[in-house]
Design an enzyme around this catalytic site. Structure first.
Site, short mmCIF file in Angstrom:
data_model
loop_
_atom_site.label_atom_id
_atom_site.label_comp_id
_atom_site.label_asym_id
_atom_site.label_seq_id
_atom_site.Cartn_x
_atom_site.Cartn_y
_atom_site.Cartn_z
N LYS A 27 11.14 8.84 -16.19
CA LYS A 27 12.44 8.19 -16.01
C LYS A 27 12.76 8.03 -14.53
O LYS A 27 12.27 8.78 -13.68
CB LYS A 27 13.55 8.98 -16.71
N LYS A 65 16.95 17.09 -15.60
CA LYS A 65 16.33 16.61 -14.37
C LYS A 65 17.27 15.63 -13.66
O LYS A 65 18.09 14.96 -14.29
CB LYS A 65 14.99 15.92 -14.68
N ASP A 66 17.10 15.52 -12.35
CA ASP A 66 17.97 14.67 -11.55
C ASP A 66 17.94 13.21 -11.99
O ASP A 66 16.92 12.68 -12.43
CB ASP A 66 17.54 14.72 -10.09
N ARG A 67 19.10 12.58 -11.81
CA ARG A 67 19.19 11.15 -12.05
C ARG A 67 18.55 10.37 -10.91
O ARG A 67 17.78 9.45 -11.14
CB ARG A 67 20.66 10.74 -12.21
N ASP A 89 17.20 20.22 -11.44
CA ASP A 89 16.02 21.02 -11.14
C ASP A 89 15.76 22.13 -12.15
O ASP A 89 15.00 23.04 -11.88
CB ASP A 89 16.12 21.67 -9.74
#
Length: 360
Positions: free
Chosen positions: A57, A86-88, A359
């Site tokens: 992604k 998880k980070d965008r 994270d």
């Protein structure tokens, strides 16, 4: 704690190696922050009611992707799970699982979306659960680096000696919004409505705040060796034990990283500890937050005080650009590692707000 007070508090957290002097730009593009989840599907048998999906992604957060997968499969989002958020603002790879009893693998390659793609699908007998992964592999590009020599020196220090295992700013919401909301909730009690999912995020933010406070105080005081009363963790698992005596054998194990220091994830502590280090931890923690966690019957736990990157390497692209590659245990923030190396020009540019626990 308002937004200004929160930002000041976070900036004042102690550095293990002193505040870095070098500056750099971080995450100009999603590709500059790559995260690969380290997890292997446990079953080798091609059967089960859970369809595990390996998803790449970019520009989308984990919850959004889970909702899209549920819609494609025609199920509730509750039937979609993942090991960590998880980070965008990154390019990430991670596993999702979708519960579809009695169904063969869907044609996931038919799911087209601009922000993510299903690259692999396998059947598994069990669902994916939070924290099931071993950790994450990071590939981070820093640009506009000023004082590359200092960055390289600090990188070597962090690889050899570790860094404070702080929860990153993402854990607290934009400008500490989670903390402000938790304060209103704790003060108003039942008069302040918070749904169960929000409660989980707010309690996690409060525990993270207290953990960072204790860790910062201990780093600042240079109390970085085991003491009587310390709760040490065993390498490779979540087992802990209390130090009754500091001897040569214990210090040898500590030097070999077979055991490590921990700081509290505050909650309803069952065991009494009257040692000097326990009292030190208590004085670093605001009683208001501790009482609120006890009232919510949050179970106390421990978290490593320091974190260490594994399989670390770097590549200097030019005089002002460097790529850092390393692996971290699940739940350790790459931004906390970067904080120890360099001052980021745009450190707050891409925080995702109150619901993204980056994270993990």
């Amino acid at each position: 704690m308002d937004s200004e007070a929160f930002n000041q508090w976070y900036q004042q957290l102690a550095y293990l190696h002193g505040k870095p002097s070098a500056t750099a730009t971080f995450r100009q593009e999603p590709e500059h922050f790559q995260v690969i989840e380290q997890l292997t599907p446990p079953s080798t048998e091609a059967e089960g009611e859970h369809q595990w999906l390996w998803v790449r992604k970019k520009g989308a957060n984990t919850v959004f992707v889970a909702e899209q997968l549920a819609a494609f499969a025609g199920v509730s989002p509750r039937q979609v799970s993942y090991a960590g958020l998880k980070d965008r603002h990154a390019e990430t790879w991670q596993w999702f699982s979708v519960q579809l009893p009695g169904q063969a693998l869907l044609v996931w390659e038919a799911l087209h979306h601009a922000e993510f793609a299903v690259e692999r699908a396998v059947l598994q007998p069990k669902k994916l659960r939070l924290g099931f992964h071993d950790g994450n592999r990071f590939r981070i590009r820093l640009t506009d680096v000023q004082d590359m020599e200092s960055v390289l020196e600090r990188w070597k220090l962090v690889v050899e000696s570790g860094f404070p295992n702080y929860f990153g700013e993402q854990r607290f919401g934009r400008d500490g919004a989670n903390i402000a909301k938790a304060k209103r909730w704790f003060e108003a009690g039942r008069k302040y409505r918070v749904n169960r999912n929000q409660q989980s995020f707010l309690l996690s933010s409060v525990r993270s705040l207290l953990f960072n406070q204790v860790t910062s105080a201990r780093v600042s005081a240079q109390r970085l060796l085991p003491e009587v009363g310390d709760v040490l963790g065993l390498a490779g698992n979540r087992s802990v034990f209390r130090v009754e005596q500091v001897d040569a054998e214990l210090l040898s194990r500590f030097a070999a990283r077979d055991v490590h220091l921990t700081a509290p994830l505050a909650g309803d502590e069952k065991l009494q500890n009257d040692s000097a280090i326990a009292q030190f931890e208590q004085t670093c923690s605001d009683e208001f937050w501790l009482q609120g966690l006890r009232q919510q019957r949050v179970e106390a736990a421990r978290r490593p005080l320091l974190a260490f990157p594994r399989d670390a390497q770097h590549q200097q692209i030019d005089a002002n650009t460097i790529v850092l590659e390393f692996s971290l245990d699940a739940g350790v923030f790459a931004t906390s590692l970067l904080r120890e190396i360099v001052q980021l020009n745009n450190a707050k540019a891409n925080l995702d707000g109150a619901v993204e626990l980056s994270d993990d």
